[in-house]
Design a protein around this motif. Sequence first.
Motif, PDB file in Angstrom:
ATOM      1  N   GLU A   1     -26.443  57.469 -38.560  1.00 13.42           N
ATOM      2  CA  GLU A   1     -24.834  57.619 -38.835  1.00 13.42           C
ATOM      3  C   GLU A   1     -23.814  57.346 -37.575  1.00 13.42           C
ATOM      4  OE1 GLU A   1     -24.664  60.807 -42.545  1.00 13.42           O
ATOM      5  OE2 GLU A   1     -25.083  61.584 -40.565  1.00 13.42           O
ATOM      6  N   LYS A   2     -24.198  57.792 -36.382  1.00 18.71           N
ATOM      7  CA  LYS A   2     -23.609  57.603 -35.318  1.00 18.71           C
ATOM      8  C   LYS A   2     -23.619  56.154 -34.743  1.00 18.71           C
ATOM      9  CE  LYS A   2     -24.316  62.147 -32.893  1.00 18.71           C
ATOM     10  NZ  LYS A   2     -24.984  62.848 -31.952  1.00 18.71           N
ATOM     11  N   ARG A   3     -24.791  55.458 -34.925  1.00 18.59           N
ATOM     12  CA  ARG A   3     -24.833  54.135 -34.465  1.00 18.59           C
ATOM     13  C   ARG A   3     -23.983  53.365 -35.545  1.00 18.59           C
ATOM     14  NH1 ARG A   3     -31.088  53.877 -33.262  1.00 18.59           N
ATOM     15  NH2 ARG A   3     -30.985  54.642 -31.255  1.00 18.59           N
ATOM     16  N   ALA A   4     -24.103  53.663 -36.590  1.00 15.27           N
ATOM     17  CA  ALA A   4     -23.204  52.931 -37.834  1.00 15.27           C
ATOM     18  C   ALA A   4     -22.008  52.933 -37.534  1.00 15.27           C
ATOM     19  CB  ALA A   4     -23.621  53.276 -39.160  1.00 15.27           C
ATOM     20  N   TYR A   5     -21.357  54.509 -37.099  1.00 19.11           N
ATOM     21  CA  TYR A   5     -19.958  54.407 -37.124  1.00 19.11           C
ATOM     22  C   TYR A   5     -19.299  53.757 -35.873  1.00 19.11           C
ATOM     23  CZ  TYR A   5     -15.372  57.019 -37.373  1.00 19.11           C
ATOM     24  OH  TYR A   5     -14.191  57.368 -37.539  1.00 19.11           O
ATOM     25  N   SER A   6     -20.265  53.823 -34.913  1.00 19.72           N
ATOM     26  CA  SER A   6     -19.916  53.345 -33.493  1.00 19.72           C
ATOM     27  C   SER A   6     -19.890  51.779 -33.662  1.00 19.72           C
ATOM     28  CB  SER A   6     -20.828  53.482 -32.273  1.00 19.72           C
ATOM     29  OG  SER A   6     -20.456  53.062 -31.195  1.00 19.72           O
ATOM     30  N   LYS A   7     -20.775  51.103 -34.152  1.00 16.98           N
ATOM     31  CA  LYS A   7     -20.692  49.679 -34.443  1.00 16.98           C
ATOM     32  C   LYS A   7     -19.493  49.268 -35.569  1.00 16.98           C
ATOM     33  CE  LYS A   7     -23.410  45.948 -36.763  1.00 16.98           C
ATOM     34  NZ  LYS A   7     -24.552  45.702 -37.615  1.00 16.98           N
ATOM     35  N   ARG A   8     -19.034  50.288 -36.349  1.00 16.05           N
ATOM     36  CA  ARG A   8     -17.934  50.073 -37.079  1.00 16.05           C
ATOM     37  C   ARG A   8     -16.709  49.927 -36.135  1.00 16.05           C
ATOM     38  NH1 ARG A   8     -16.040  53.685 -42.179  1.00 16.05           N
ATOM     39  NH2 ARG A   8     -13.981  52.556 -42.361  1.00 16.05           N
ATOM     40  N   GLY A   9     -16.668  50.769 -35.320  1.00 19.70           N
ATOM     41  CA  GLY A   9     -15.656  51.046 -34.314  1.00 19.70           C
ATOM     42  C   GLY A   9     -15.462  49.867 -33.429  1.00 19.70           C
ATOM     43  N   LEU A  10     -16.780  49.296 -32.973  1.00 17.60           N
ATOM     44  CA  LEU A  10     -16.677  48.323 -32.122  1.00 17.60           C
ATOM     45  C   LEU A  10     -16.248  47.052 -32.750  1.00 17.60           C
ATOM     46  CD1 LEU A  10     -17.485  46.958 -29.460  1.00 17.60           C
ATOM     47  CD2 LEU A  10     -19.838  46.509 -30.533  1.00 17.60           C
ATOM     48  N   LEU A  11     -16.598  46.844 -34.026  1.00 14.95           N
ATOM     49  CA  LEU A  11     -15.958  45.779 -34.783  1.00 14.95           C
ATOM     50  C   LEU A  11     -14.431  45.999 -34.850  1.00 14.95           C
ATOM     51  CD1 LEU A  11     -18.492  45.264 -37.850  1.00 14.95           C
ATOM     52  CD2 LEU A  11     -18.002  43.600 -36.043  1.00 14.95           C
ATOM     53  N   ARG A  12     -13.897  47.210 -35.307  1.00 18.17           N
ATOM     54  CA  ARG A  12     -12.556  47.355 -35.326  1.00 18.17           C
ATOM     55  C   ARG A  12     -11.770  46.788 -33.866  1.00 18.17           C
ATOM     56  NH1 ARG A  12     -10.719  46.703 -38.669  1.00 18.17           N
ATOM     57  NH2 ARG A  12      -8.719  46.707 -37.433  1.00 18.17           N
ATOM     58  N   VAL A  13     -12.415  47.330 -32.733  1.00 15.86           N
ATOM     59  CA  VAL A  13     -11.946  46.783 -31.665  1.00 15.86           C
ATOM     60  C   VAL A  13     -11.910  45.321 -31.261  1.00 15.86           C
ATOM     61  CG1 VAL A  13     -12.185  46.889 -29.143  1.00 15.86           C
ATOM     62  CG2 VAL A  13     -12.202  48.881 -30.580  1.00 15.86           C
ATOM     63  N   GLN A  14     -13.081  44.619 -31.665  1.00 18.74           N
ATOM     64  CA  GLN A  14     -13.396  43.408 -31.618  1.00 18.74           C
ATOM     65  C   GLN A  14     -12.345  42.526 -32.543  1.00 18.74           C
ATOM     66  OE1 GLN A  14     -17.321  42.930 -32.927  1.00 18.74           O
ATOM     67  NE2 GLN A  14     -18.061  42.608 -30.742  1.00 18.74           N
ATOM     68  N   ASP A  15     -12.080  43.034 -33.707  1.00 16.07           N
ATOM     69  CA  ASP A  15     -11.322  42.425 -34.796  1.00 16.07           C
ATOM     70  C   ASP A  15      -9.705  42.345 -34.051  1.00 16.07           C
ATOM     71  OD1 ASP A  15     -10.332  41.071 -36.939  1.00 16.07           O
ATOM     72  OD2 ASP A  15      -9.715  43.174 -37.705  1.00 16.07           O
ATOM     73  N   SER A  16      -9.317  43.583 -33.625  1.00 16.22           N
ATOM     74  CA  SER A  16      -7.998  43.816 -33.012  1.00 16.22           C
ATOM     75  C   SER A  16      -7.679  43.086 -31.846  1.00 16.22           C
ATOM     76  CB  SER A  16      -7.847  45.420 -32.800  1.00 16.22           C
ATOM     77  OG  SER A  16      -7.727  46.028 -34.166  1.00 16.22           O
ATOM     78  N   SER A  17      -8.720  42.974 -31.076  1.00 16.31           N
ATOM     79  CA  SER A  17      -8.610  42.137 -29.711  1.00 16.31           C
ATOM     80  C   SER A  17      -8.405  40.575 -30.068  1.00 16.31           C
ATOM     81  CB  SER A  17      -9.662  42.257 -28.795  1.00 16.31           C
ATOM     82  OG  SER A  17      -9.721  43.783 -28.422  1.00 16.31           O
ATOM     83  N   ASN A  18      -9.215  40.297 -30.980  1.00 18.10           N
ATOM     84  CA  ASN A  18      -9.063  38.797 -31.364  1.00 18.10           C
ATOM     85  C   ASN A  18      -7.979  38.623 -32.192  1.00 18.10           C
ATOM     86  OD1 ASN A  18     -11.693  37.963 -30.590  1.00 18.10           O
ATOM     87  ND2 ASN A  18     -12.753  38.548 -32.308  1.00 18.10           N
ATOM     88  N   ASP A  19      -7.471  39.309 -32.912  1.00 19.56           N
ATOM     89  CA  ASP A  19      -6.031  39.330 -33.449  1.00 19.56           C
ATOM     90  C   ASP A  19      -5.094  38.873 -32.572  1.00 19.56           C
ATOM     91  OD1 ASP A  19      -6.927  39.367 -36.222  1.00 19.56           O
ATOM     92  OD2 ASP A  19      -6.385  41.669 -36.375  1.00 19.56           O
ATOM     93  N   MET A  20      -4.998  39.787 -31.498  1.00 20.32           N
ATOM     94  CA  MET A  20      -4.026  39.487 -30.485  1.00 20.32           C
ATOM     95  C   MET A  20      -4.047  38.086 -29.904  1.00 20.32           C
ATOM     96  SD  MET A  20      -3.766  43.478 -28.686  1.00 20.32           S
ATOM     97  CE  MET A  20      -5.441  43.855 -28.713  1.00 20.32           C
TER      98      MET A  20
END
Length: 192
Positions: free
Chosen positions: A100-119
Amino acid sequence: SFWKITITLVAFLIKVAGNKLMLKLVGNLPKEDHVDQALFSYEFVTALLLRTLQLSIPDEHTAQVVSLISAVGEMSVRQFFFNLYLKDGLKKDKVWSLEEKRAYSKRGLLRVQDSSNDMLVEYLGSIAAGMFIVFLAPTGKFNFATKEVVSTDTVISLMLYQLVPELFIDLYVTFTETFGGLNSLHKAYWSL
């Protein structure tokens, strides 16, 4: 002009919905290889399309309103999905398993990647779209869904009208994410 605005707003919806679908698809991949490149490529192509349509709206005031609607819409969507991420993490009331920690961390990383790419793609897409309009539209070979040519001064004005609010929106969303628990992921992403 009505159809141009309609096409632009449909392109905005396709960009946002496609991005969220892409995030869902890559989030289910077993490995994270090339996820960032796939997200960036999709975001850049759709941002370029959207910004080209926005910058080629012949009426400057209408183009400004469409740009603001787009910027506020993108910020709202980014904030909404970040809040969903936080809500899912906060509603967990028992001890997290390693999976669960890994899955949530991966989801957080995707959020950061998506936000950074959006910018990044918002700035690059606006600049590239501005260059398309200034250099290609006057040749007559490209009409960007309108027969009217937008002046260079208007294109530059519209680019600034898109980029300056975008800067403040990006600062706001990034601060929200970093203070909302994604600070270490942002640092790790930007140190690569």
